[in-house]
Design a protein around this motif. Structure first.
Motif, PDB file in Angstrom:
ATOM      1  N   GLU A  32       0.859  -1.181   0.000  1.00 42.27           N
ATOM      2  CA  GLU A  32       0.000   0.000   0.000  1.00 42.27           C
ATOM      3  C   GLU A  32       0.899   1.236   0.000  1.00 42.27           C
ATOM      4  O   GLU A  32       1.823   1.327   0.803  1.00 42.27           O
ATOM      5  N   MET A  33       0.630   2.147  -0.936  1.00 45.38           N
ATOM      6  CA  MET A  33       1.367   3.414  -0.929  1.00 45.38           C
ATOM      7  C   MET A  33       0.517   4.410  -0.156  1.00 45.38           C
ATOM      8  O   MET A  33      -0.445   4.967  -0.698  1.00 45.38           O
ATOM      9  N   ALA A  34       0.861   4.642   1.102  1.00 44.09           N
ATOM     10  CA  ALA A  34       0.011   5.472   1.960  1.00 44.09           C
ATOM     11  C   ALA A  34       0.264   6.958   1.728  1.00 44.09           C
ATOM     12  O   ALA A  34       1.399   7.421   1.777  1.00 44.09           O
ATOM     13  N   ASP A  35      -0.817   7.667   1.471  1.00 47.94           N
ATOM     14  CA  ASP A  35      -0.748   9.118   1.262  1.00 47.94           C
ATOM     15  C   ASP A  35      -0.663   9.802   2.634  1.00 47.94           C
ATOM     16  O   ASP A  35      -1.499   9.570   3.502  1.00 47.94           O
ATOM     17  N   ILE A  36       0.361  10.621   2.844  1.00 47.53           N
ATOM     18  CA  ILE A  36       0.490  11.290   4.152  1.00 47.53           C
ATOM     19  C   ILE A  36       0.367  12.801   4.032  1.00 47.53           C
ATOM     20  O   ILE A  36       0.828  13.551   4.891  1.00 47.53           O
ATOM     21  N   GLY A  37      -0.248  13.264   2.951  1.00 46.62           N
ATOM     22  CA  GLY A  37      -0.580  14.687   2.861  1.00 46.62           C
ATOM     23  C   GLY A  37       0.504  15.540   2.251  1.00 46.62           C
ATOM     24  O   GLY A  37       1.320  15.065   1.476  1.00 46.62           O
ATOM     25  N   GLU A  38       0.505  16.802   2.628  1.00 45.59           N
ATOM     26  CA  GLU A  38       1.353  17.779   1.967  1.00 45.59           C
ATOM     27  C   GLU A  38       2.381  18.397   2.902  1.00 45.59           C
ATOM     28  O   GLU A  38       2.237  18.368   4.111  1.00 45.59           O
ATOM     29  N   GLN A  39       3.394  18.956   2.277  1.00 42.57           N
ATOM     30  CA  GLN A  39       4.430  19.668   3.018  1.00 42.57           C
ATOM     31  C   GLN A  39       4.299  21.152   2.710  1.00 42.57           C
ATOM     32  O   GLN A  39       4.159  21.534   1.553  1.00 42.57           O
ATOM     33  N   ARG A  40       4.331  21.976   3.754  1.00 44.69           N
ATOM     34  CA  ARG A  40       4.301  23.417   3.526  1.00 44.69           C
ATOM     35  C   ARG A  40       5.735  23.936   3.464  1.00 44.69           C
ATOM     36  O   ARG A  40       6.516  23.769   4.396  1.00 44.69           O
ATOM     37  N   PRO A  85       3.173  17.772  -2.402  1.00 41.45           N
ATOM     38  CA  PRO A  85       2.809  16.496  -1.782  1.00 41.45           C
ATOM     39  C   PRO A  85       4.020  15.855  -1.105  1.00 41.45           C
ATOM     40  O   PRO A  85       5.138  15.914  -1.612  1.00 41.45           O
ATOM     41  N   LEU A  86       3.782  15.263   0.044  1.00 43.63           N
ATOM     42  CA  LEU A  86       4.803  14.425   0.674  1.00 43.63           C
ATOM     43  C   LEU A  86       4.895  13.120  -0.111  1.00 43.63           C
ATOM     44  O   LEU A  86       3.905  12.677  -0.695  1.00 43.63           O
ATOM     45  N   PRO A  87       6.075  12.495  -0.135  1.00 44.44           N
ATOM     46  CA  PRO A  87       6.152  11.198  -0.818  1.00 44.44           C
ATOM     47  C   PRO A  87       5.308  10.169  -0.052  1.00 44.44           C
ATOM     48  O   PRO A  87       5.172  10.261   1.155  1.00 44.44           O
ATOM     49  N   ASP A 119       8.167  14.025   8.375  1.00 42.30           N
ATOM     50  CA  ASP A 119       6.882  14.722   8.264  1.00 42.30           C
ATOM     51  C   ASP A 119       5.737  13.747   8.007  1.00 42.30           C
ATOM     52  O   ASP A 119       5.798  12.953   7.081  1.00 42.30           O
ATOM     53  N   GLY A 120       4.688  13.831   8.774  1.00 44.88           N
ATOM     54  CA  GLY A 120       3.470  13.076   8.494  1.00 44.88           C
ATOM     55  C   GLY A 120       3.495  11.637   8.969  1.00 44.88           C
ATOM     56  O   GLY A 120       2.478  10.931   8.894  1.00 44.88           O
ATOM     57  N   LEU A 121       4.628  11.170   9.487  1.00 48.94           N
ATOM     58  CA  LEU A 121       4.740   9.743   9.789  1.00 48.94           C
ATOM     59  C   LEU A 121       4.013   9.354  11.072  1.00 48.94           C
ATOM     60  O   LEU A 121       3.371   8.313  11.147  1.00 48.94           O
ATOM     61  N   GLU A 122       4.123  10.239  12.070  1.00 49.52           N
ATOM     62  CA  GLU A 122       3.517   9.916  13.354  1.00 49.52           C
ATOM     63  C   GLU A 122       2.000   9.773  13.197  1.00 49.52           C
ATOM     64  O   GLU A 122       1.394   8.838  13.731  1.00 49.52           O
ATOM     65  N   MET A 123       1.417  10.674  12.406  1.00 45.07           N
ATOM     66  CA  MET A 123      -0.033  10.598  12.213  1.00 45.07           C
ATOM     67  C   MET A 123      -0.415   9.308  11.498  1.00 45.07           C
ATOM     68  O   MET A 123      -1.443   8.697  11.807  1.00 45.07           O
ATOM     69  N   LEU A 124       0.418   8.899  10.546  1.00 43.74           N
ATOM     70  CA  LEU A 124       0.147   7.643   9.833  1.00 43.74           C
ATOM     71  C   LEU A 124       0.178   6.459  10.804  1.00 43.74           C
ATOM     72  O   LEU A 124      -0.687   5.580  10.747  1.00 43.74           O
TER      73      LEU A 124
END
Ligand SMILES: [Zn+2]
Ligand SMILES: [Zn+2]
Ligand SMILES: [Zn+2]
Ligand SMILES: [Zn+2]
Lengths: 472, 472
Positions: B60-68, B76-78, B171-176
């Motif tokens: 699964e390629m999990a989408d973790i949102g965007e980087q500001r 987009p974050l990878p 970025d975004g990993l903890e939320m995932l």
């Protein structure tokens, strides 16, 4: 000769053309510090030559040899322009110096617009070199053009000495002056450097400049950069040593802590302070314009004296450490701190060099770091000071009155004009710094500009100066 | 299961292929710190996915949102790879973590060869990411491939959790992790992080890591950069203030001068020092390899403890000052110093933040500078420490003996593996750091490499570990 008024009218009538030419010249990225832009510097010299030829001058493009790059390669230095317009026996000869290269500039550094596209906004012309020194040289060339077109002749003989490596230390120039001492430079009466700003909106004539001793301190703690996780706590870090050394240079009030530095400074002569009290300089307005909360000195005279007749030390930055945005976790292996001391009469660069090295070496040995440390004086340019009562200064003061209807401020530059000292020493002639830049032109910084007021008024000033010089 | 010997033989027989794949992967410039290279990071994630699919996994390629970004734009974050190979009820499940992004690298920074072209020299494989972390993840994937090809099956269920933003803070990993706690991460028995070096040629198993509090100090003295000639002697320069603050952080021996910092450090337990005496670590050889004249501590145990169980502070560099070669005569207007403190149990990032801010603010107010100063803690990652007697540590120790015929060193990392603490906190499972990098791999530095010995031996180590885990 045609009266000044008619010359000024002619100049006013040609403003658009003058700005367009500045735009064309700013567009040429003649950054002398970047070897990849050497062709642009060369092109800039060609364009300048072409314009002088158009004015009826004769031009020699003097070859000054090669530059050795850090990587060992050599590339040709840009040629130096040695030009003459007129050589009547009965006229005095004035030689103008200027430079066509510029400081580095990238929009990412914080420019509001592309540095190489001249943009007019609120009466200012923004672009790299707009003031330093393309704008000033162009004002002179346009002044010559106006006189030639109105008088069919120049009131004095003019020589033009224009280089392309000023911003990186005028490589090869001193040797050229020595070589041409008895030819191109032989029959000169006056020398004028067109590369200085005024101190306010009021025109300034400059009779002195500080010198510059530029130092690097190199500290190395390991062969390659290390990860601060894996090695933090194990290594005497080079950055710590460098920061310590840099911190030992000045106190919180900018006073230089290197012993002996202030001893050679010429004592204040009687009434000397009064000279500074008369200069137009609005301390509060300057502060506000610069976004500075408080200056190092309170009174106008004190502040101006510390700007130009006392030494100062600035820390410019560190090479080899992490300098990007973000959070690199590196222990830099080799770091090079850069700082410089602006010095004044009667300081001697070789003495300053010894004082700085002795002091930093003793500081470093107190610290007992096992790392390698090396101090180098990269630039050692002497200060320059002359007598402001020389005849051409009178001509310039009278020209200021003719154009601007006010008395010129007689000023000393805080910056360094090594060429002034060099030309004076080799040629032994009267030298004056007659620039037309504004105090807030941000030369060497982001958003460099020249105001239209200075650019066009400065064109008139050079024209009037040449007329006054003829009637001395 | 096929005996280890045959697996090892298979791995030895496929070395060329393993090196070629590492070469292919290093060539993808997956620098996560550079938004312009985001497509390369994405490509790297795709290539990794394809290889896992080839091994028979589901991905699964999990989408973790965007980087500001700093300029306000978002990109987009990878995607993050969540993969499974095998899900037999009767087998334990181990989840491996790794990352496919790399630190910035440019040959001009001092690399001997192009950082993105894997070069084999004297038994080493040089290239950005060769060790951190592409090489380590590939060793694991090749281990899986060898087991699958030899056994037609894996001895345990494997999950792969591979991201592309580790080097810039995940970025975004903890939320995932939080979102997938009850799905992808629900039925996990063991967690292994494949992103740590050994301490010597001897394999090391890591049971702790320091945290990292990364700070910036911003000082501003004017709106724009100023020329040191025109303004030196007038302005309280931001660089002077920053250098002073940075100099107040540590003494000449690297001791942190921020009050209170050492108070929270867990006291040395009985016999704890002995752990370090047994670790393989040749102080003199290390020193020579690094080109370091002298370490901060004399004895091996002292040095190792200061590397991983005591805090350290490193100054990384300054943003906004002159950092190039040459002699720019600038007074930088706004400078941002970067430093970080690696902390250890029982230090708390929020406490460290307050201690650092209080200290620097009081130092700054002592200095009485009129400039603006702002301190920010950009990263506040906690340290991690676990019990090295947990079952999977036994499996790993046995695997080391099988492959290398020696006892593993039990070590703590000097660096920070924020993901270890995060995974342990969210999932509450046994976590181990089983990396295969060498101590001199120069991750984050110039000439990063992995030795063939570690790369191929490490592949065997992961294979043996999986076999041992099945027989616990
Ligand atoms: Zn200039
Ligand atoms: Zn300049
Ligand atoms: Zn890593
Ligand atoms: Zn890394």
């Amino acid at each position: 000769p045609v009266p000044n008024d008619q010359i000024f009218q002619y100049i006013d009538g040609h403003q658009k053309e003058y700005i367009q030419r500045l735009k064309d010249w700013v567009a040429i990225q003649s950054d002398s510090s970047d070897p990849r832009k050497r062709q642009d510097v060369n092109k800039m010299m060609e364009v300048t030559k072409d314009f002088i030829l158009q004015l009826g001058g004769t031009v020699e493009m003097a070859d000054i040899g090669e530059q050795r790059l850090a990587n060992g390669e050599t590339i040709p230095l840009p040629p130096v322009i040695l030009a003459e317009i007129g050589n009547a026996e009965n006229k005095p000869t004035v030689c103008f110096y200027g430079h066509m290269d510029v400081q580095p500039a990238k929009q990412e550094d914080g420019w509001s617009t592309d540095p190489y596209t001249l943009v007019e906004k609120d009466g200012n012309l923004y672009g790299r070199g707009a003031s330093d020194d393309k704008g000033q040289v162009l004002a002179l060339l346009h002044a010559l053009e106006s006189l030639i077109n109105m008088n069919q002749d120049l009131p004095v003989n003019v020589k033009l000495f224009i280089e392309g490596m000023e911003e990186t230390g005028s490589d090869g120039l001193e040797m050229l002056i020595e070589n041409k001492k008895d030819t191109f430079f032989s029959n000169i009466d006056y020398i004028v450097v067109t590369d200085t700003p005024w101190l306010s909106k009021k025109p300034g004539i400059t009779y002195g400049a500080r010198g510059n001793c530029y130092f690097s301190i190199e500290v190395q703690s390991s062969k390659v950069d290390l990860h601060s996780g894996g090695f933090g706590g194990m290594v005497y870090e080079a950055m710590g040593d460098l920061i310590y050394l840099l911190n030992s240079l000045t106190d919180a009030n900018g006073r230089i802590l290197v012993p002996g530095i202030y001893e050679a400074v010429a004592p204040l002569s009687e009434n000397e302070e009064d000279l500074y009290k008369d200069i137009e300089f609005d301390v509060d307005e300057q502060r506000a314009n610069l976004g500075v909360k408080k200056f190092l000195h309170e009174s106008k005279a004190d502040l101006l004296m510390h700007r130009c007749r006392y030494p100062s030390l600035s820390i410019h930055g560190i090479e080899g450490a992490f300098s990007g945005t973000g959070t690199k976790t590196v222990i830099p292996s080799k770091v090079i701190g850069k700082f410089s001391i602006r010095q004044v009469p009667n300081m001697e660069p070789s003495v300053v060099e010894k004082q700085v090295k002795d002091y930093l070496e003793s500081k470093f040995s107190e610290r007992k770091s096992p790392n390698e440390m090396k101090i180098t004086m990269i630039i050692g340019a002497k200060p320059w000071l002359t007598n402001m009562t020389e005849p051409q200064y009178h001509a310039a003061r009278r020209a200021v009155t003719r154009v601007f209807n006010i008395e010129a401020d007689m000023i000393r530059a805080g910056g360094t004009i090594p060429i002034a000292k060099t030309l004076e020493d080799y040629l032994g002639k009267s030298l004056m710094l007659l620039g037309i830049g504004g105090p807030d032109d941000a030369t060497h910084g982001q958003n460099e500009k020249i105001s239209k007021y200075n650019y066009i008024g400065g064109t008139k000033l050079y024209a009037a100066y040449l007329q006054e010089l003829a009637s001395l």
